[in-house]
Design a protein around this motif. Structure first.
Motif: not given
Length: 264
Positions: A155-165
């Motif tokens: 869906v989006f490349a590069g977004i992980g747990n920190i940025y997700r929250a």
């Protein structure tokens, strides 16, 4: 797991030191069996997309690195440091060295295989010109929670747990809200916010997502405990409303939110 900002930072750092030079490549502990195939070749450039690195040495000769949860790089000036631990890969010249420990994948890709990787990844907020519309269209059709969708690299490349929250808090969207219930204006806002925050994260090794006006101490350097709104702040008061931050397991990772600021 390193997020996209860290991967793009590694690409910039390694390209600045090694691109355009013939380099030595080895694998002291045998974790990368094809090191000798690259040894002595010129490193043309280093590409980053999402959480993947591509060290291009020539046609059909790309070193692919995915750090996974625990992979990491170290870099320095010669001489080479003593071999310690699970040293998977070294790249070095007469003046500089780089070491990789851990990582999910270290292998040689052809141009076709690299393109197939790119094709299955979603748009990367850190790549200029990336078109987010395909991601918006996927989300609009899905009943899957937006919190899970933001972690889906297709869906989006590069977004992980920190940025997700942090992105969801800044958008005031509950992570368990179905993707199809997130309006287009909010998705566009999340995309633009991701571009801004992650670009700042390439330059700053910290993940600072809070605005000065929202911090308990708005003046002076950002204090470590005030860098983020919700990530790993469960049980602590929200900087905006004072409600205790909550957490839950979502898509095998822990997600954080403010139940007052981010209503379902």
């Amino acid at each position: 797991m390193p997020e996209g900002n860290q991967i793009h930072r590694f690409a910039e750092e390694h390209a600045a030191v090694f691109a355009g030079k013939r380099v030595h490549v080895d694998s002291p502990n045998g974790g990368f069996a094809d090191a000798e195939v690259l040894d002595g070749h010129k490193l043309i450039r280093v590409d980053a997309i999402g959480k993947h690195l591509g060290y291009r040495f020539g046609r059909d000769l790309i070193l692919h690195v995915h750090l996974g949860m625990y992979g990491d790089f170290k870099q320095g000036k010669m001489p080479l440091p003593p071999v310690k631990g699970a040293l998977r890969l070294r790249i070095y010249t007469k003046s500089d060295w780089m070491e990789l420990r851990g990582g999910t994948d270290t292998s040689i890709f052809t141009d076709e295989k690299w393109q197939l990787l790119r094709d299955r990844l979603g748009p990367d907020p850190l790549i200029p010109g990336s078109d987010p519309k395909p991601a918006f269209e996927k989300i609009a059709k899905r009943n899957t929670s937006i919190g899970a969708l933001l972690m889906d690299q297709s869906v989006f490349a590069g977004i992980g747990n920190i940025y997700r929250a942090e992105l969801l808090f800044r958008a005031r969207i509950h992570p368990l809200r179905p993707g199809k219930d997130v309006n287009l204006a909010s998705l566009k806002s999340i995309w633009k916010d991701a571009q801004t925050l992650m670009s700042a994260g390439v330059k700053d090794t910290r993940y600072v997502t809070t605005s000065a006006k929202d911090r308990p101490h708005p003046r002076g350097p950002v204090r470590e405990e005030e860098e983020r709104y919700v990530y790993r702040r469960h049980g602590k008061p929200c900087f905006i409303c004072g409600t205790k931050i909550e957490r839950a397991e979502l898509a095998t990772r822990t997600v954080y939110w403010c139940p007052n600021c981010q209503k379902k």
